[in-house]
Write a protein that holds these residues in place. Structure first.
Motif, short mmCIF file in Angstrom:
data_model
loop_
_atom_site.label_atom_id
_atom_site.label_comp_id
_atom_site.label_asym_id
_atom_site.label_seq_id
_atom_site.Cartn_x
_atom_site.Cartn_y
_atom_site.Cartn_z
N LYS A 1 0.83 -1.22 0.00
CA LYS A 1 0.00 0.00 0.00
C LYS A 1 0.86 1.26 0.00
N MET A 2 2.08 1.17 0.57
CA MET A 2 2.95 2.34 0.66
C MET A 2 3.76 2.57 -0.60
N LEU A 3 4.23 1.47 -1.21
CA LEU A 3 5.07 1.58 -2.40
C LEU A 3 4.19 1.51 -3.64
N HIS A 4 4.50 2.29 -4.62
CA HIS A 4 3.73 2.27 -5.86
C HIS A 4 4.56 1.62 -6.95
N ILE A 5 4.82 0.31 -6.76
CA ILE A 5 5.58 -0.45 -7.74
C ILE A 5 4.81 -1.72 -8.08
N HIS A 6 5.13 -2.29 -9.19
CA HIS A 6 4.41 -3.47 -9.68
C HIS A 6 4.66 -4.69 -8.80
N THR A 7 5.92 -4.92 -8.42
CA THR A 7 6.28 -6.10 -7.63
C THR A 7 6.85 -5.67 -6.29
#
Length: 136
Positions: free
Chosen positions: A84-90
């Motif tokens: 939820k905090m990181l906006h990355i695919h994996t």
């Protein structure tokens, strides 16, 4: 070609540092310190495909095995919060390991200090004998 490899390596390092910062906040905020002790994250090793992360920690106020067991038990939950905090695919799967480098460093420093103390030598023995040859 080298430029692409180095930028990927830099991204890996930046992402590992961000994961370490975010996890530190989550652990401090979400875990019960009476069970886990005071946990400090010392590093994150991220796989090249970002699928797995080894998270290294030290702990005060609890046994390292107890803290590692609790962290690994909560790894899936921490993964979902991190997602939820990181906006990355994996977002990588987390595995926690106690970092004993600090304890070994302290032990080595104590050994060096003990070896360098002049009071550990008997008074009759010179710790550094004079190697001059008095024969002429």
């Amino acid at each position: 070609m080298n430029r692409h490899k180095s930028s990927g390596a830099n991204r890996n390092v930046r992402l590992a540092e961000q994961i370490q910062k975010d996890l530190a906040v989550l652990i401090q905020r979400e875990l019960d310190m009476s069970r886990s002790g005071l946990i400090t994250l010392t590093g994150v090793d991220l796989s090249a495909d970002y699928a797995h992360a080894k998270v290294w920690f030290t702990v005060l106020g609890a046994e390292p095995e107890t803290a590692a067991a609790l962290l690994n038990e909560k790894a899936g939950w921490l993964h979902s919060l991190l997602f939820k905090m990181l906006h990355i695919h994996t977002v990588p799967t987390l595995r926690f390991f106690h970092d004993d480098q600090l304890a070994r460093g302290i032990e080595m420093t104590q050994l060096i200090d003990r070896a360098n103390r002049p009071e550990d030598y008997p008074e009759s023995v010179d710790p550094l004998p004079d190697t001059k040859d008095d024969r002429k």
